[in-house]
Design a protein around this motif. Sequence first.
Motif, PDB file in Angstrom:
ATOM      1  N   ILE A  97       0.827  -1.216   0.000  1.00  0.00           N
ATOM      2  CA  ILE A  97       0.000   0.000   0.000  1.00  0.00           C
ATOM      3  C   ILE A  97       0.858   1.262   0.000  1.00  0.00           C
ATOM      4  N   PHE A  98       2.139   1.136   0.325  1.00  0.00           N
ATOM      5  CA  PHE A  98       3.020   2.300   0.384  1.00  0.00           C
ATOM      6  C   PHE A  98       3.837   2.495  -0.890  1.00  0.00           C
ATOM      7  N   PHE A  99       3.739   1.570  -1.829  1.00  0.00           N
ATOM      8  CA  PHE A  99       4.525   1.635  -3.062  1.00  0.00           C
ATOM      9  C   PHE A  99       3.612   1.403  -4.253  1.00  0.00           C
ATOM     10  N   TYR A 100       3.622   2.337  -5.186  1.00  0.00           N
ATOM     11  CA  TYR A 100       2.766   2.253  -6.364  1.00  0.00           C
ATOM     12  C   TYR A 100       3.279   1.216  -7.349  1.00  0.00           C
ATOM     13  N   GLU A 101       2.340   0.587  -8.032  1.00  0.00           N
ATOM     14  CA  GLU A 101       2.700  -0.293  -9.146  1.00  0.00           C
ATOM     15  C   GLU A 101       3.227   0.586 -10.274  1.00  0.00           C
ATOM     16  N   GLU A 102       4.150   0.065 -11.049  1.00  0.00           N
ATOM     17  CA  GLU A 102       4.696   0.826 -12.167  1.00  0.00           C
ATOM     18  C   GLU A 102       3.567   1.233 -13.109  1.00  0.00           C
ATOM     19  N   GLY A 103       3.539   2.506 -13.460  1.00  0.00           N
ATOM     20  CA  GLY A 103       2.532   3.023 -14.371  1.00  0.00           C
ATOM     21  C   GLY A 103       1.195   3.359 -13.731  1.00  0.00           C
ATOM     22  N   MET A 104       1.054   3.146 -12.435  1.00  0.00           N
ATOM     23  CA  MET A 104      -0.213   3.440 -11.765  1.00  0.00           C
ATOM     24  C   MET A 104      -0.462   4.943 -11.805  1.00  0.00           C
ATOM     25  N   LYS A 105      -1.720   5.312 -12.102  1.00  0.00           N
ATOM     26  CA  LYS A 105      -2.059   6.728 -12.126  1.00  0.00           C
ATOM     27  C   LYS A 105      -3.548   6.899 -11.885  1.00  0.00           C
ATOM     28  N   GLY A 106      -3.966   8.126 -11.861  1.00  0.00           N
ATOM     29  CA  GLY A 106      -5.382   8.440 -11.721  1.00  0.00           C
ATOM     30  C   GLY A 106      -5.972   8.044 -10.382  1.00  0.00           C
ATOM     31  N   ILE A 107      -7.220   7.630 -10.443  1.00  0.00           N
ATOM     32  CA  ILE A 107      -7.977   7.336  -9.225  1.00  0.00           C
ATOM     33  C   ILE A 107      -7.375   6.177  -8.442  1.00  0.00           C
ATOM     34  N   ARG A 108      -6.835   5.178  -9.123  1.00  0.00           N
ATOM     35  CA  ARG A 108      -6.207   4.044  -8.402  1.00  0.00           C
ATOM     36  C   ARG A 108      -5.028   4.534  -7.554  1.00  0.00           C
ATOM     37  N   LYS A 109      -4.204   5.391  -8.136  1.00  0.00           N
ATOM     38  CA  LYS A 109      -3.051   5.915  -7.402  1.00  0.00           C
ATOM     39  C   LYS A 109      -3.511   6.785  -6.239  1.00  0.00           C
ATOM     40  N   ARG A 110      -4.515   7.601  -6.472  1.00  0.00           N
ATOM     41  CA  ARG A 110      -5.032   8.475  -5.421  1.00  0.00           C
ATOM     42  C   ARG A 110      -5.621   7.658  -4.270  1.00  0.00           C
ATOM     43  N   LEU A 111      -6.372   6.618  -4.584  1.00  0.00           N
ATOM     44  CA  LEU A 111      -6.951   5.774  -3.536  1.00  0.00           C
ATOM     45  C   LEU A 111      -5.875   5.053  -2.729  1.00  0.00           C
ATOM     46  N   GLN A 112      -4.822   4.640  -3.399  1.00  0.00           N
ATOM     47  CA  GLN A 112      -3.735   3.985  -2.681  1.00  0.00           C
ATOM     48  C   GLN A 112      -3.037   4.972  -1.748  1.00  0.00           C
ATOM     49  N   LEU A 113      -2.855   6.209  -2.202  1.00  0.00           N
ATOM     50  CA  LEU A 113      -2.251   7.235  -1.356  1.00  0.00           C
ATOM     51  C   LEU A 113      -3.125   7.512  -0.140  1.00  0.00           C
ATOM     52  N   VAL A 114      -4.427   7.568  -0.339  1.00  0.00           N
ATOM     53  CA  VAL A 114      -5.352   7.784   0.778  1.00  0.00           C
ATOM     54  C   VAL A 114      -5.231   6.640   1.791  1.00  0.00           C
ATOM     55  N   SER A 115      -5.114   5.415   1.305  1.00  0.00           N
ATOM     56  CA  SER A 115      -4.950   4.252   2.198  1.00  0.00           C
ATOM     57  C   SER A 115      -3.656   4.346   2.994  1.00  0.00           C
ATOM     58  N   ALA A 116      -2.573   4.714   2.326  1.00  0.00           N
ATOM     59  CA  ALA A 116      -1.284   4.838   3.012  1.00  0.00           C
ATOM     60  C   ALA A 116      -1.337   5.952   4.060  1.00  0.00           C
ATOM     61  N   ARG A 117      -1.936   7.056   3.701  1.00  0.00           N
ATOM     62  CA  ARG A 117      -2.026   8.184   4.641  1.00  0.00           C
ATOM     63  C   ARG A 117      -2.904   7.856   5.839  1.00  0.00           C
ATOM     64  N   ALA A 118      -3.877   6.990   5.657  1.00  0.00           N
ATOM     65  CA  ALA A 118      -4.721   6.577   6.782  1.00  0.00           C
ATOM     66  C   ALA A 118      -3.895   5.838   7.826  1.00  0.00           C
ATOM     67  N   VAL A 119      -2.860   5.143   7.381  1.00  0.00           N
ATOM     68  CA  VAL A 119      -1.958   4.438   8.295  1.00  0.00           C
ATOM     69  C   VAL A 119      -0.953   5.429   8.898  1.00  0.00           C
ATOM     70  N   CYS A 120      -0.372   6.270   8.057  1.00  0.00           N
ATOM     71  CA  CYS A 120       0.684   7.196   8.498  1.00  0.00           C
ATOM     72  C   CYS A 120       0.159   8.343   9.359  1.00  0.00           C
ATOM     73  N   GLY A 121      -1.013   8.845   9.038  1.00  0.00           N
ATOM     74  CA  GLY A 121      -1.540  10.046   9.684  1.00  0.00           C
ATOM     75  C   GLY A 121      -1.471  10.045  11.195  1.00  0.00           C
ATOM     76  N   PRO A 122      -2.033   9.049  11.861  1.00  0.00           N
ATOM     77  CA  PRO A 122      -2.032   9.058  13.324  1.00  0.00           C
ATOM     78  C   PRO A 122      -0.787   8.419  13.959  1.00  0.00           C
ATOM     79  N   CYS A 123       0.193   8.058  13.163  1.00  0.00           N
ATOM     80  CA  CYS A 123       1.364   7.334  13.678  1.00  0.00           C
ATOM     81  C   CYS A 123       2.233   8.221  14.569  1.00  0.00           C
ATOM     82  N   VAL A 124       2.658   7.675  15.701  1.00  0.00           N
ATOM     83  CA  VAL A 124       3.479   8.441  16.654  1.00  0.00           C
ATOM     84  C   VAL A 124       4.917   8.636  16.179  1.00  0.00           C
ATOM     85  N   VAL A 125       5.354   7.861  15.195  1.00  0.00           N
ATOM     86  CA  VAL A 125       6.730   8.012  14.682  1.00  0.00           C
ATOM     87  C   VAL A 125       6.723   8.423  13.204  1.00  0.00           C
TER      88      VAL A 125
END
Length: 92
Positions: A32-60
């Motif tokens: 979820i933290f690394f894009y597939e080669e050539g990924m773009k558009g809504i798929r890439k944006r949704l993956q970024l949102v998923s990664a940020r959901a994990v990173c956002g509240p992280c204490v480190v």
Amino acid sequence: MSNKAIAPNLPSDVLYDKVCDMANCKDSEPSIFFYEEGMKGIRKRLQLVSARAVCGPCVVRNERLEFASQTGQDLGVWGGLDEREHKILMKK
């Protein structure tokens, strides 16, 4: 929180392990933290949102971003920042 606040007298490799143990992403699927080669558009944006959901509240979050900066990690989401954002930060 800085690395010194976590463990002020530990060697960097032990400190990194300690930070990783505290990270929200430690039990996440790494893909979820690394894009597939050539990924773009809504798929890439949704993956970024998923990664940020994990990173956002992280204490480190800042320590993970600092690690990425210090070790030249230029792919993936680190500390909630994507590759483009990370490059902008590195230029400052």
